[in-house]
Motif scaffolding. Structure first.
Motif, PDB file in Angstrom:
ATOM      1  N   ASN A   1       0.837  -1.203   0.000  1.00  0.00           N
ATOM      2  CA  ASN A   1       0.000   0.000   0.000  1.00  0.00           C
ATOM      3  C   ASN A   1       0.875   1.257   0.000  1.00  0.00           C
ATOM      4  O   ASN A   1       1.988   1.259   0.509  1.00  0.00           O
TER       5      ASN A   1
ATOM      6  N   THR B   1       1.631   2.792  -2.889  1.00  0.00           N
ATOM      7  CA  THR B   1       2.331   2.887  -4.177  1.00  0.00           C
ATOM      8  C   THR B   1       1.377   2.679  -5.354  1.00  0.00           C
ATOM      9  O   THR B   1       1.835   2.517  -6.484  1.00  0.00           O
ATOM     10  N   LYS B   2       0.066   2.667  -5.108  1.00  0.00           N
ATOM     11  CA  LYS B   2      -0.903   2.498  -6.185  1.00  0.00           C
ATOM     12  C   LYS B   2      -2.115   3.378  -5.911  1.00  0.00           C
ATOM     13  O   LYS B   2      -2.641   3.385  -4.792  1.00  0.00           O
ATOM     14  N   TYR B   3      -2.576   4.123  -6.963  1.00  0.00           N
ATOM     15  CA  TYR B   3      -3.669   5.066  -6.777  1.00  0.00           C
ATOM     16  C   TYR B   3      -4.606   5.046  -7.979  1.00  0.00           C
ATOM     17  O   TYR B   3      -4.209   4.720  -9.103  1.00  0.00           O
ATOM     18  N   LYS B   4      -5.870   5.427  -7.715  1.00  0.00           N
ATOM     19  CA  LYS B   4      -6.887   5.582  -8.753  1.00  0.00           C
ATOM     20  C   LYS B   4      -7.652   6.860  -8.471  1.00  0.00           C
ATOM     21  O   LYS B   4      -7.971   7.163  -7.314  1.00  0.00           O
ATOM     22  N   ASP B   5      -7.973   7.616  -9.534  1.00  0.00           N
ATOM     23  CA  ASP B   5      -8.706   8.877  -9.354  1.00  0.00           C
ATOM     24  C   ASP B   5      -9.508   9.164 -10.609  1.00  0.00           C
ATOM     25  O   ASP B   5      -9.251   8.607 -11.663  1.00  0.00           O
TER      26      ASP B   5
ATOM     27  N   MET C   1      -4.467  13.843 -11.272  1.00  0.00           N
ATOM     28  CA  MET C   1      -4.109  13.106 -10.061  1.00  0.00           C
ATOM     29  C   MET C   1      -2.642  13.355  -9.723  1.00  0.00           C
ATOM     30  O   MET C   1      -1.767  13.348 -10.590  1.00  0.00           O
TER      31      MET C   1
ATOM     32  N   VAL D   1       0.319  12.145  -6.955  1.00  0.00           N
ATOM     33  CA  VAL D   1       0.593  11.041  -6.040  1.00  0.00           C
ATOM     34  C   VAL D   1       2.045  11.109  -5.571  1.00  0.00           C
ATOM     35  O   VAL D   1       2.855  11.871  -6.090  1.00  0.00           O
TER      36      VAL D   1
ATOM     37  N   THR E   1       4.306   6.701  -0.365  1.00  0.00           N
ATOM     38  CA  THR E   1       4.149   6.995   1.056  1.00  0.00           C
ATOM     39  C   THR E   1       4.720   5.910   1.960  1.00  0.00           C
ATOM     40  O   THR E   1       4.812   6.106   3.172  1.00  0.00           O
TER      41      THR E   1
ATOM     42  N   HIS F   1      -5.084   5.643 -13.360  1.00  0.00           N
ATOM     43  CA  HIS F   1      -4.408   4.728 -12.430  1.00  0.00           C
ATOM     44  C   HIS F   1      -2.905   5.020 -12.478  1.00  0.00           C
ATOM     45  O   HIS F   1      -2.330   5.170 -13.560  1.00  0.00           O
TER      46      HIS F   1
ATOM     47  N   GLN G   1       0.644   3.346 -10.823  1.00  0.00           N
ATOM     48  CA  GLN G   1       1.261   2.241 -10.086  1.00  0.00           C
ATOM     49  C   GLN G   1       2.774   2.432 -10.085  1.00  0.00           C
ATOM     50  O   GLN G   1       3.389   2.590 -11.142  1.00  0.00           O
TER      51      GLN G   1
ATOM     52  N   TRP H   1       6.595   5.649 -11.995  1.00  0.00           N
ATOM     53  CA  TRP H   1       5.140   5.490 -12.044  1.00  0.00           C
ATOM     54  C   TRP H   1       4.675   5.067 -13.428  1.00  0.00           C
ATOM     55  O   TRP H   1       5.094   5.629 -14.435  1.00  0.00           O
TER      56      TRP H   1
END
Length: 221
Positions: free
Chosen positions: A100, A102-106, A112, A114, A117, A172, A174, A214
């Motif tokens: 967790n 290191t991956k995001y969706k918006d 977006m 990022v 963290t 997305h 990643q 990314w």
């Protein structure tokens, strides 16, 4: 024999004795293991720290959909060592970090922004059947696939990145390593007058590299 002569002889004998006591046989460094038991962990010398990585974000069209055949021929004569490896195919592949942070969706739409963290490690993954060694496969990959491949790559916190999202689409992002997916085989020379070769192992390997960053893509939902 005089006193001074006896002292000289005694000094020489003492020096020879100390030399004999302190000098030992030379010890050869251990060679990389190529045993029949798979070793899942790569050697520490193949690890890459976060400070040694290069940031490369969003390589559009960089990943291969299909495997790319490699031109290594299958040996048929006794022109190689007793055992050896070949890679039969490879493809460019973004090796994702699995933890967790290191991956995001918006979305839909917008921009977006990022950042990483949580720190972690992306490692070499090898699977197969028969006889094989992860360390030997990694060593072969450094000469056949890329000198940038590593047994593990450390990821530090930080590395912020922003990307616009298309209208009505979801974005997305990643984090991971721009590495490779490969297929490999291990061979053994049968020796004797026939000089035939026998396949004794095969499988797949996913290699991270020193290039991290990314990967961006979009979906409809």
């Amino acid at each position: 024999m005089g006193i001074s002569s006896r002292r000289a002889v005694t000094g020489v004998a003492t020096a020879l004795l100390l030399c004999f006591m302190t000098a030992g046989p030379a010890v050869a460094e251990d060679a990389p293991s190529d045993g029949a038991t798979p070793d899942g962990a790569a050697a520490d010398s193949t690890a890459i720290s976060a400070e040694q990585t290069t940031d490369v974000n969003d390589r559009q069209g960089w990943e291969d959909v299909d495997d790319q055949p490699l031109g290594e021929r299958t040996p048929t004569m006794c022109d190689r060592p007793e055992t050896w490896y070949t890679f039969t195919s490879k493809k460019n592949y973004h090796v994702p970090s699995w933890w967790n942070g290191t991956k995001y969706k918006d979305g839909p739409g917008g921009t977006m922004s990022v950042s990483v963290t949580r720190s972690g490690t992306i490692s070499l993954e090898v699977s197969g059947s028969g006889e094989w060694s992860a360390g030997a496969i990694l060593a072969k990959a450094k000469t056949t696939i890329s000198v940038k491949v590593a047994g593990s790559v450390s990821v530090a916190t930080g590395h912020s990145y922003s990307h616009d999202i298309s209208r009505n689409k979801y974005g997305h992002l990643q984090y991971g390593s721009w590495g490779y997916k490969t297929t490999w085989k291990k061979w053994r020379s049968s020796g004797g007058s026939s000089c035939n070769t026998v396949e004794i192992g095969h499988g797949t390997a996913t290699f991270p590299t020193s290039e991290t960053g990314w990967k961006y893509w979009e979906t409809s939902s």
